[in-house]
Design an enzyme around this catalytic site. Structure first.
Site, PDB file in Angstrom:
ATOM      1  N   ARG A 213       0.862  -1.171   0.000  1.00 31.65           N
ATOM      2  CA  ARG A 213       0.000   0.000   0.000  1.00 31.65           C
ATOM      3  C   ARG A 213       0.900   1.223   0.000  1.00 31.65           C
ATOM      4  O   ARG A 213       2.079   1.140   0.368  1.00 31.65           O
ATOM      5  CB  ARG A 213      -0.877   0.020   1.251  1.00 31.65           C
ATOM      6  CG  ARG A 213      -1.972  -1.018   1.224  1.00 31.65           C
ATOM      7  CD  ARG A 213      -2.742  -1.032   2.535  1.00 31.65           C
ATOM      8  NE  ARG A 213      -3.559   0.168   2.729  1.00 31.65           N
ATOM      9  CZ  ARG A 213      -4.275   0.408   3.820  1.00 31.65           C
ATOM     10  NH1 ARG A 213      -4.285  -0.462   4.819  1.00 31.65           N
ATOM     11  NH2 ARG A 213      -4.998   1.520   3.934  1.00 31.65           N
ATOM     12  N   HIS A 214       0.342   2.353  -0.365  1.00 29.55           N
ATOM     13  CA  HIS A 214       1.052   3.624  -0.236  1.00 29.55           C
ATOM     14  C   HIS A 214       1.366   3.871   1.240  1.00 29.55           C
ATOM     15  O   HIS A 214       0.765   3.237   2.128  1.00 29.55           O
ATOM     16  CB  HIS A 214       0.154   4.745  -0.774  1.00 29.55           C
ATOM     17  CG  HIS A 214      -1.205   4.703  -0.128  1.00 29.55           C
ATOM     18  ND1 HIS A 214      -1.449   5.236   1.120  1.00 29.55           N
ATOM     19  CD2 HIS A 214      -2.360   4.116  -0.521  1.00 29.55           C
ATOM     20  CE1 HIS A 214      -2.706   5.009   1.456  1.00 29.55           C
ATOM     21  NE2 HIS A 214      -3.289   4.310   0.483  1.00 29.55           N
ATOM     22  N   ASN A 220      -5.932   8.691   5.737  1.00 31.95           N
ATOM     23  CA  ASN A 220      -5.820   7.534   6.644  1.00 31.95           C
ATOM     24  C   ASN A 220      -5.872   8.013   8.095  1.00 31.95           C
ATOM     25  O   ASN A 220      -6.529   7.401   8.939  1.00 31.95           O
ATOM     26  CB  ASN A 220      -4.511   6.765   6.442  1.00 31.95           C
ATOM     27  CG  ASN A 220      -4.446   5.981   5.149  1.00 31.95           C
ATOM     28  OD1 ASN A 220      -3.388   5.855   4.530  1.00 31.95           O
ATOM     29  ND2 ASN A 220      -5.569   5.434   4.722  1.00 31.95           N
ATOM     30  N   ARG A 263      -0.976   9.783  -3.244  1.00 28.71           N
ATOM     31  CA  ARG A 263      -0.325   9.051  -2.143  1.00 28.71           C
ATOM     32  C   ARG A 263       0.514   7.879  -2.661  1.00 28.71           C
ATOM     33  O   ARG A 263       1.525   7.525  -2.061  1.00 28.71           O
ATOM     34  CB  ARG A 263      -1.368   8.589  -1.120  1.00 28.71           C
ATOM     35  CG  ARG A 263      -2.529   7.757  -1.679  1.00 28.71           C
ATOM     36  CD  ARG A 263      -3.655   7.753  -0.646  1.00 28.71           C
ATOM     37  NE  ARG A 263      -4.808   6.902  -0.931  1.00 28.71           N
ATOM     38  CZ  ARG A 263      -5.823   7.228  -1.716  1.00 28.71           C
ATOM     39  NH1 ARG A 263      -5.808   8.369  -2.392  1.00 28.71           N
ATOM     40  NH2 ARG A 263      -6.862   6.419  -1.861  1.00 28.71           N
ATOM     41  N   GLU A 283      -7.526   3.257  -6.291  1.00 30.56           N
ATOM     42  CA  GLU A 283      -8.347   2.621  -5.244  1.00 30.56           C
ATOM     43  C   GLU A 283      -9.793   2.486  -5.694  1.00 30.56           C
ATOM     44  O   GLU A 283     -10.251   3.216  -6.584  1.00 30.56           O
ATOM     45  CB  GLU A 283      -8.245   3.447  -3.942  1.00 30.56           C
ATOM     46  CG  GLU A 283      -9.019   2.907  -2.747  1.00 30.56           C
ATOM     47  CD  GLU A 283      -8.717   1.433  -2.405  1.00 30.56           C
ATOM     48  OE1 GLU A 283      -8.782   0.573  -3.306  1.00 30.56           O
ATOM     49  OE2 GLU A 283      -8.457   1.147  -1.227  1.00 30.56           O
ATOM     50  N   HIS A 349      -3.363   0.319  -3.403  1.00 22.07           N
ATOM     51  CA  HIS A 349      -4.309   0.613  -2.322  1.00 22.07           C
ATOM     52  C   HIS A 349      -4.934  -0.674  -1.780  1.00 22.07           C
ATOM     53  O   HIS A 349      -4.836  -1.722  -2.406  1.00 22.07           O
ATOM     54  CB  HIS A 349      -5.394   1.538  -2.867  1.00 22.07           C
ATOM     55  CG  HIS A 349      -4.820   2.750  -3.524  1.00 22.07           C
ATOM     56  ND1 HIS A 349      -4.640   3.945  -2.889  1.00 22.07           N
ATOM     57  CD2 HIS A 349      -4.324   2.915  -4.787  1.00 22.07           C
ATOM     58  CE1 HIS A 349      -4.075   4.803  -3.720  1.00 22.07           C
ATOM     59  NE2 HIS A 349      -3.873   4.209  -4.881  1.00 22.07           N
TER      60      HIS A 349
HETATM   61  O1  F6P Z   1      -9.279   3.391   4.062  1.00 18.94           O
HETATM   62  C1  F6P Z   1      -8.356   3.209   3.066  1.00 18.94           C
HETATM   63  C2  F6P Z   1      -9.008   2.619   1.831  1.00 18.94           C
HETATM   64  O2  F6P Z   1      -8.012   2.413   0.877  1.00 18.94           O
HETATM   65  C3  F6P Z   1     -10.156   3.463   1.218  1.00 18.94           C
HETATM   66  O3  F6P Z   1      -9.732   4.487   0.363  1.00 18.94           O
HETATM   67  C4  F6P Z   1     -10.995   2.424   0.545  1.00 18.94           C
HETATM   68  O4  F6P Z   1     -12.316   2.864   0.257  1.00 18.94           O
HETATM   69  C5  F6P Z   1     -10.927   1.309   1.559  1.00 18.94           C
HETATM   70  O5  F6P Z   1      -9.641   1.359   2.139  1.00 18.94           O
HETATM   71  C6  F6P Z   1     -11.142  -0.075   0.973  1.00 18.94           C
HETATM   72  O6  F6P Z   1     -11.342  -0.994   2.031  1.00 18.94           O
HETATM   73  P1  F6P Z   1     -12.813  -1.538   2.344  1.00 18.94           P
HETATM   74  O7  F6P Z   1     -13.267  -2.194   1.079  1.00 18.94           O
HETATM   75  O8  F6P Z   1     -12.601  -2.518   3.460  1.00 18.94           O
HETATM   76  O9  F6P Z   1     -13.714  -0.405   2.708  1.00 18.94           O
END
Ligand code: F6P
Length: 397
Positions: A213-214, A220, A263, A283, A349
Site C-alpha cells: 500500500r502507499h 488515513n 499518495r 483505489e 491501495h
Molecule cells: O481506508 C483506506 C481505503 O483504501 C479506502 O480508500 C478504501 O475505500 C478502503 O480502504 C477499501 O477498504 P474496504 O473495502 O474494506 O472499505
C-alpha cells in the site's frame, strides 16, 4: 465449456490447467480442474511403475481408461451443478480418446475446446520433471535418479501413441514451449479469445512480485475513504524506508508501478526507477461516499452500509465501484504482471491489493474483501509451478 488438455507428460498441462483455473475463477467463472492423475493416485495408490502406462499393458490401459471416464463424468456433472468451466487434465494423446471425450460432452450440450501443450525444448522438459514430477506423490521416497528414468520411460510410452490434435477436431489452441508460439484454430467467442491472450503472455521465469500500500496518507489519519490525499509525515518516512528496503532486496532490474493517485506516486518518488502510473491501480471508487468516514456512511447511508456488509464483493457504491468492478479493471494489470520477466514493485491501495492477492494466492475473491492488508508492509509473492509463496515484510517507520 470443457477445456480438454492434450499433451505428453511433463509438457506443462497441469501448470497451464491450474493457471487457467485460477484466472477464470478470479474473473468470476466457476471453474474446476479434473485431474485424471489424482483419480489414479486416489484409487490405485501413488506409485505405478512406467510399465503401467505402456500401450502394450492391456490391464493398465483398461484401468487408465476407466479412471479417465470417471474423471470425465465428474467434469460433466460439474455443469449440472454450478459450474461454468471444467478443465479436463489428462494426456488425451490419442485421437480415439479425444473423440470419446468430445462426443460424450457434446451429448450433454457442452462445448469442448482442446488446449494442446507442445514442448520440444529439452531444458524446459528437464526443469518440469525435476521441479514438479520428482516432488509429486507419484515418486515419494524414490531415489531421484531412478524416478527421472522411470518418468522418461513413461513419456516414451505415451510418445509411441501420441497423435497431435488435427484440424478436423474442432476448436483448439496449441501452446508451444510455454507460450513462445500459440496456434489457434476455429476459435469463436469472447472467452476462448481471452484464454488465448492469457496463454500468450505466460512464462516460467521465476521472479518475485512486491506489493505494498502507499504510505500513510492524511485521509488515513482521519479515517476517510477514497480521495486523493497526500502522504502524512509518517507516510513520507515509509516512502524513504521503502527505497532503502528495495535497495537491500532487489538485486537486478525491476519495475515500479503505481496508481495515478498522489499518495501512491509520492510513496514511489524516491525509488531509483521511474514509476509507471496505471489508472487501473487506483483505489476502489467509493462514489457518493468518497471522502467520508465509515461512521458517516453508517449514519448517512445506512442502507448502503448494510448492503455492503452483506455482500462486499458485489456491492457497488452509488456512482462508484464494487470489488467485482475492481477485478474486471485489473485484468490488463494481471496479464502484464504475468508477462514481466523482471520483478515488479506495485504501490497501490487496500481494495486493489486484496483483488491482486486473491488472484496470485488463488483465493475466492469474496474471502479477500476483508483481508487485513496493513500499511507499511511489503508483501512478497514468488510464483512457483503450482502456486505462489508469500512473505510479509513489515517496515518500521
Ligand atoms: O481506508 C483506506 C481505503 O483504501 C479506502 O480508500 C478504501 O475505500 C478502503 O480502504 C477499501 O477498504 P474496504 O473495502 O474494506 O472499505
Amino acid at each position: 465449456m470443457l477445456l480438454m488438455l492434450v499433451g505428453l507428460p511433463a509438457r506443462g498441462k497441469t501448470f497451464i490447467g491450474r493457471k487457467l483455473a485460477r484466472y477464470l475463477s478470479w474473473l468470476g467463472y466457476r471453474t474446476r480442474v479434473f485431474n485424471v492423475g489424482s483419480y489414479r493416485r486416489e484409487r490405485l495408490g501413488s506409485y505405478q511403475p512406467h510399465s503401467f502406462f505402456s500401450p502394450d499393458n492391456l490391464r493398465g490401459e483398461e484401468a487408465r481408461r476407466r479412471l479417465a471416464e470417471l474423471a470425465l463424468e465428474d467434469a460433466l456433472g460439474w455443469f449440472s451443478g454450478v459450474g461454468d468451466v471444467a478443465i479436463y487434465d489428462a494426456t488425451n494423446t490419442t485421437r480415439e480418446r479425444r473423440d470419446f471425450v468430445r462426443h460424450r460432452a457434446e451429448r450433454e450440450g457442452i462445448k469442448v475446446l482442446c488446449i494442446e501443450t507442445i514442448c520440444d525444448d529439452e531444458a524446459i522438459i528437464e526443469q518440469n520433471i525435476r521441479e514438479t514430477k520428482l516432488t509429486s506423490p507419484d515418486y515419494l521416497g524414490i531415489d531421484p535418479e531412478q524416478a527421472v528414468r522411470d518418468f522418461r520411460a513413461r513419456i516414451d510410452h505415451y510418445a509411441r501413441v501420441y497423435e497431435p490434435v488435427g484440424e478436423d477436431e474442432g476448436a483448439y489452441i496449441k501452446v508451444v514451449n510455454v507460450g513462445r508460439q500459440v496456434v489457434t484454430h476455429r476459435l469463436q467467442g469472447y472467452l476462448p479469445g481471452r484464454l488465448v491472450f492469457f496463454l500468450m503472455n505466460l512464462h516460467i521465469v521465476p521472479r518475485p512480485l512486491w506489493l505494498t500500500r502507499h504510505g500513510e496518507s492524511l485521509y488515513n489519519l482521519e479515517g476517510r475513504i477514497g480521495g486523493d490525499a497526500e502522504l502524512s509525515p509518517r507516510g513520507e518516512r515509509y516512502a524513504q524506508a521503502l527505497t532503502g528496503w528495495m535497495h537491500d532486496h532487489a538485486t537486478g532490474e525491476y519495475g515500479v508501478w503505481t496508481s495515478t493517485l498522489r499518495r501512491a506516486a509520492q510513496t514511489a518518488r524516491h525509488l531509483p526507477v521511474p514509476a509507471v502510473a496505471w489508472r487501473a491501480l487506483d483505489e476502489i471508487d467509493a462514489g457518493v461516499c468518497d471522502g467520508m468516514t465509515y461512521e458517516q456512511v453508517r449514519e448517512e447511508l445506512p442502507q448502503e452500509f448494510e448492503a455492503r456488509q452483506r455482500d462486499k464483493l458485489r456491492f457497488r457504491y452509488p456512482r462508484g465501484e464494487s470489488y467485482e468492478d475492481v477485478i474486471q479493471r485489473l485484468e490488463p494489470v494481471i496479464i502484464e504482471l504475468e508477462r514481466q520477466q523482471n520483478p515488479v514493485l506495485v504501490v497501490t491501495h487496500r481494495a486493489v491489493l486484496r483483488a491482486l492477492y486473491a488472484y496470485f494466492m488463488d483465493r475466492p475473491p469474496e474471502d479477500c474483501t476483508r483481508l487485513d492488508i496493513p500499511l507499511h508492509t511489503v508483501l512478497e509473492l514468488t510464483p512457483r509451478a503450482y502456486g505462489c509463496e508469500e512473505k510479509l515484510h513489515p517496515i518500521a517507520v
